[in-house]
Design a protein around this motif. Structure first.
Motif, PDB file in Angstrom:
ATOM      1  N   ILE A 196      -5.907   8.157  -7.185  1.00 48.72           N
ATOM      2  CA  ILE A 196      -5.547   6.746  -7.079  1.00 48.72           C
ATOM      3  C   ILE A 196      -6.134   5.966  -8.248  1.00 48.72           C
ATOM      4  O   ILE A 196      -7.326   6.094  -8.559  1.00 48.72           O
ATOM      5  CB  ILE A 196      -6.055   6.157  -5.744  1.00 48.72           C
ATOM      6  CG1 ILE A 196      -5.378   6.879  -4.574  1.00 48.72           C
ATOM      7  CG2 ILE A 196      -5.805   4.669  -5.668  1.00 48.72           C
ATOM      8  CD1 ILE A 196      -5.893   6.455  -3.222  1.00 48.72           C
ATOM      9  N   LYS A 197      -5.297   5.176  -8.887  1.00 45.82           N
ATOM     10  CA  LYS A 197      -5.722   4.279  -9.963  1.00 45.82           C
ATOM     11  C   LYS A 197      -5.705   2.861  -9.417  1.00 45.82           C
ATOM     12  O   LYS A 197      -4.643   2.324  -9.083  1.00 45.82           O
ATOM     13  CB  LYS A 197      -4.779   4.390 -11.171  1.00 45.82           C
ATOM     14  CG  LYS A 197      -5.325   3.715 -12.423  1.00 45.82           C
ATOM     15  CD  LYS A 197      -6.547   4.438 -12.960  1.00 45.82           C
ATOM     16  CE  LYS A 197      -6.998   3.885 -14.296  1.00 45.82           C
ATOM     17  NZ  LYS A 197      -8.153   4.609 -14.850  1.00 45.82           N
ATOM     18  N   LEU A 198      -6.898   2.272  -9.327  1.00 41.50           N
ATOM     19  CA  LEU A 198      -7.041   0.935  -8.751  1.00 41.50           C
ATOM     20  C   LEU A 198      -6.970  -0.134  -9.839  1.00 41.50           C
ATOM     21  O   LEU A 198      -7.562   0.022 -10.905  1.00 41.50           O
ATOM     22  CB  LEU A 198      -8.377   0.816  -8.017  1.00 41.50           C
ATOM     23  CG  LEU A 198      -8.585   1.751  -6.823  1.00 41.50           C
ATOM     24  CD1 LEU A 198      -9.998   1.604  -6.286  1.00 41.50           C
ATOM     25  CD2 LEU A 198      -7.581   1.455  -5.723  1.00 41.50           C
ATOM     26  N   PHE A 232     -11.072   3.058 -11.417  1.00 41.95           N
ATOM     27  CA  PHE A 232     -10.772   1.646 -11.621  1.00 41.95           C
ATOM     28  C   PHE A 232     -10.208   1.389 -13.012  1.00 41.95           C
ATOM     29  O   PHE A 232     -10.615   2.012 -13.998  1.00 41.95           O
ATOM     30  CB  PHE A 232     -12.033   0.793 -11.441  1.00 41.95           C
ATOM     31  CG  PHE A 232     -12.502   0.696 -10.019  1.00 41.95           C
ATOM     32  CD1 PHE A 232     -12.065  -0.325  -9.200  1.00 41.95           C
ATOM     33  CD2 PHE A 232     -13.375   1.636  -9.503  1.00 41.95           C
ATOM     34  CE1 PHE A 232     -12.485  -0.417  -7.889  1.00 41.95           C
ATOM     35  CE2 PHE A 232     -13.811   1.558  -8.190  1.00 41.95           C
ATOM     36  CZ  PHE A 232     -13.366   0.529  -7.385  1.00 41.95           C
ATOM     37  N   SER A 233      -9.281   0.458 -13.073  1.00 41.01           N
ATOM     38  CA  SER A 233      -8.780  -0.044 -14.350  1.00 41.01           C
ATOM     39  C   SER A 233      -9.745  -1.126 -14.852  1.00 41.01           C
ATOM     40  O   SER A 233     -10.315  -1.876 -14.055  1.00 41.01           O
ATOM     41  CB  SER A 233      -7.379  -0.627 -14.175  1.00 41.01           C
ATOM     42  OG  SER A 233      -6.994  -1.359 -15.320  1.00 41.01           O
ATOM     43  N   SER A 241       0.856  -1.179   0.000  1.00 41.31           N
ATOM     44  CA  SER A 241       0.000   0.000   0.000  1.00 41.31           C
ATOM     45  C   SER A 241       0.896   1.236   0.000  1.00 41.31           C
ATOM     46  O   SER A 241       1.443   1.620   1.046  1.00 41.31           O
ATOM     47  CB  SER A 241      -0.920  -0.009   1.231  1.00 41.31           C
ATOM     48  OG  SER A 241      -1.762   1.122   1.241  1.00 41.31           O
ATOM     49  N   PHE A 275      -0.573   5.993  -7.175  1.00 48.24           N
ATOM     50  CA  PHE A 275      -1.208   7.285  -6.897  1.00 48.24           C
ATOM     51  C   PHE A 275      -0.278   8.432  -7.269  1.00 48.24           C
ATOM     52  O   PHE A 275       0.942   8.294  -7.367  1.00 48.24           O
ATOM     53  CB  PHE A 275      -1.591   7.385  -5.414  1.00 48.24           C
ATOM     54  CG  PHE A 275      -0.426   7.687  -4.508  1.00 48.24           C
ATOM     55  CD1 PHE A 275      -0.137   8.997  -4.125  1.00 48.24           C
ATOM     56  CD2 PHE A 275       0.400   6.671  -4.051  1.00 48.24           C
ATOM     57  CE1 PHE A 275       0.950   9.280  -3.307  1.00 48.24           C
ATOM     58  CE2 PHE A 275       1.482   6.947  -3.227  1.00 48.24           C
ATOM     59  CZ  PHE A 275       1.750   8.253  -2.854  1.00 48.24           C
ATOM     60  N   TYR A 310     -10.513   8.075  -6.379  1.00 45.74           N
ATOM     61  CA  TYR A 310     -10.135   6.764  -6.924  1.00 45.74           C
ATOM     62  C   TYR A 310     -10.893   6.466  -8.218  1.00 45.74           C
ATOM     63  O   TYR A 310     -12.007   6.932  -8.446  1.00 45.74           O
ATOM     64  CB  TYR A 310     -10.392   5.656  -5.894  1.00 45.74           C
ATOM     65  CG  TYR A 310     -11.812   5.610  -5.366  1.00 45.74           C
ATOM     66  CD1 TYR A 310     -12.795   4.877  -6.014  1.00 45.74           C
ATOM     67  CD2 TYR A 310     -12.155   6.302  -4.211  1.00 45.74           C
ATOM     68  CE1 TYR A 310     -14.094   4.845  -5.532  1.00 45.74           C
ATOM     69  CE2 TYR A 310     -13.452   6.275  -3.722  1.00 45.74           C
ATOM     70  CZ  TYR A 310     -14.416   5.543  -4.388  1.00 45.74           C
ATOM     71  OH  TYR A 310     -15.702   5.510  -3.913  1.00 45.74           O
ATOM     72  N   ASN A 362      -7.481  -4.847  -4.384  1.00 43.64           N
ATOM     73  CA  ASN A 362      -7.081  -3.884  -5.416  1.00 43.64           C
ATOM     74  C   ASN A 362      -5.673  -3.389  -5.138  1.00 43.64           C
ATOM     75  O   ASN A 362      -5.364  -2.938  -4.028  1.00 43.64           O
ATOM     76  CB  ASN A 362      -8.036  -2.682  -5.441  1.00 43.64           C
ATOM     77  CG  ASN A 362      -9.401  -3.029  -5.963  1.00 43.64           C
ATOM     78  OD1 ASN A 362      -9.658  -2.995  -7.166  1.00 43.64           O
ATOM     79  ND2 ASN A 362     -10.308  -3.376  -5.052  1.00 43.64           N
ATOM     80  N   GLN A 363      -4.821  -3.482  -6.141  1.00 40.32           N
ATOM     81  CA  GLN A 363      -3.541  -2.803  -6.095  1.00 40.32           C
ATOM     82  C   GLN A 363      -3.747  -1.381  -6.626  1.00 40.32           C
ATOM     83  O   GLN A 363      -4.712  -1.116  -7.351  1.00 40.32           O
ATOM     84  CB  GLN A 363      -2.511  -3.536  -6.950  1.00 40.32           C
ATOM     85  CG  GLN A 363      -2.263  -4.971  -6.527  1.00 40.32           C
ATOM     86  CD  GLN A 363      -1.218  -5.640  -7.395  1.00 40.32           C
ATOM     87  OE1 GLN A 363      -0.029  -5.572  -7.131  1.00 40.32           O
ATOM     88  NE2 GLN A 363      -1.684  -6.286  -8.448  1.00 40.32           N
ATOM     89  N   TYR A 364      -2.833  -0.487  -6.287  1.00 44.42           N
ATOM     90  CA  TYR A 364      -3.019   0.874  -6.771  1.00 44.42           C
ATOM     91  C   TYR A 364      -1.700   1.622  -6.870  1.00 44.42           C
ATOM     92  O   TYR A 364      -0.701   1.277  -6.228  1.00 44.42           O
ATOM     93  CB  TYR A 364      -3.994   1.635  -5.867  1.00 44.42           C
ATOM     94  CG  TYR A 364      -3.486   1.949  -4.482  1.00 44.42           C
ATOM     95  CD1 TYR A 364      -2.778   3.125  -4.216  1.00 44.42           C
ATOM     96  CD2 TYR A 364      -3.714   1.071  -3.424  1.00 44.42           C
ATOM     97  CE1 TYR A 364      -2.326   3.414  -2.947  1.00 44.42           C
ATOM     98  CE2 TYR A 364      -3.255   1.355  -2.146  1.00 44.42           C
ATOM     99  CZ  TYR A 364      -2.575   2.531  -1.914  1.00 44.42           C
ATOM    100  OH  TYR A 364      -2.118   2.818  -0.651  1.00 44.42           O
TER     101      TYR A 364
END
Length: 378
Positions: A278-280, A326-327, A258, A300, A324, A296-298
């Protein structure tokens, strides 16, 4: 007698033939023996051979230990596919410390692109008051002694002569429309609790959105999320200094870091607006027993700016915003373990290979040693 004389076979003759046949069969197996034997009388031992044997044993032990460690290790295999898990909730677990905001001034709100707004989220969140040292305040805002009359400071008038609690002091300031943030750290009624630690879980929709703590009282008006505040509060000390102790989007699993953990921002002056973009990346972790964990990895990026342009004007809302998105891809991380045949094959390969090389080395060393001493190799 017309019949010939027959010789009677002694008892056990058939058993003897059977045993001899079995012995002949066993003797015939010797033709397939590729491991020739040398009589002990013809075996020669040397100091060179002893040294090579000791070194060989150490090498075998070291290689065996390395292979055993490799066998016990777990390999993680990565694969990527399109994420089809849309209609589900996302639990956001967070622990954030605000060293200069009291818990009654901290409101955790959520807004998402689906129009679902949550104001002052409760239930899954716990707010813990902190003292000036950042330690949990066990006796925050303790009531004044019986008969005491604590000053209302700048808000003191005919209607507010005594403010024995921090809330009474704040109410008196509000009625006179005087900003009170600058007195919260020094007022006797409030100095027992000047910070707040927010910990728990916020559940949101799996769509883009944000979680924030900002200035003012949040409310929903005409379907929109708005914050109501007095402009004087901005210049009066709404300090958005914070420490993100931990934050995860989904369950915490091994191997997923994290990046925002222990992120600290300190405000010395002004009114700051902090953004964390943040891009999850949705991730499914499959352990060695086949159990799946969704998380979820992220990655930022962050920004910070002083939104107080001049007195009476703002270019943004002071606060902390975690935005945030999501991909569309799903990453699958699968643990793979090695079969038992791996360690057995490795042991055989190590033993055979090392002994073969060692025998060649011993022959060369022994030959050179004999030439140097003038002895005949034997």
């Amino acid at each position: 007698m017309s019949g010939g004389i027959r010789r009677r076979r002694p008892a056990g003759a058939e058993d003897g033939d059977g045993e001899s046949s079995a012995q002949r069969a066993l003797e015939s197996l010797k033709r397939f023996d590729v491991y020739t034997k040398v009589h002990d009388d013809y075996v020669q031992k040397s100091q060179t051979g002893g040294i090579v044997t000791l070194i060989t044993s150490c090498i075998i032990a070291l290689l065996f230990w390395e292979e055993l460690a490799e066998f016990c290790s777990v390999e993680v295999v990565h694969s990527i596919s399109v994420d089809t898990r849309i209609n589900m909730k996302l639990p956001i677990s967070l622990n954030v410390t605000f060293p200069h905001l009291r818990c009654d001034e901290v409101s955790v709100d959520t807004v998402d692109s689906a129009g679902d707004n949550q104001v002052n989220v409760h239930g899954g969140l716990v707010k813990l008051p902190l003292d000036a040292s950042g330690i949990l305040a066990l006796h925050a805002d303790a009531p004044a002694a019986t008969g005491a009359c604590l000053s209302c400071l700048e808000a003191e008038d005919q209607n507010h002569r005594c403010c024995n609690t921090c809330q009474e002091l704040k109410d008196a300031y509000r009625e006179k429309e005087i900003p009170y943030f600058h007195v919260l750290d020094v007022a006797q009624q409030c100095k027992g609790s000047i910070g707040c630690e927010v910990s728990g879980t916020v559940v949101v929709n799996k769509v883009s959105g944000n979680v924030h703590v900002a200035l003012g009282r949040s409310t929903i008006r005409d379907g929109k999320h708005v914050h109501e505040f007095n402009m004087q509060d901005v210049g009066d000390g709404f300090n958005t200094s914070h420490v993100i102790n931990s934050i995860t989007f989904g369950d915490r699993v091994p191997g997923v870091v994290s990046p925002l953990d222990r992120k600290m921002k300190i405000v010395r002056h002004g009114a700051y607006m902090f953004h964390y973009y943040i891009k999850l990346v949705p991730t499914v972790f499959v352990d060695r027993w086949g159990y799946e964990t969704y998380t979820n990895q992220y990655a930022f990026t962050d920004s910070a700016r002083n939104v107080k342009v001049r007195n009476g004007e703002l270019s943004g809302l002071p606060g902390v915003f975690i935005v945030y998105d999501f991909s569309p891809f799903l990453m699958r991380k699968t643990e793979k373990t090695k079969p038992w045949s791996y360690i057995f094959t490795s042991i055989c390969a190590i033993t055979g290979g090392v002994f073969s090389i060692a025998s060649l080395v011993e022959m060369v060393v022994n030959s050179l040693a004999c030439r140097a001493t003038g002895q005949k190799p034997g």
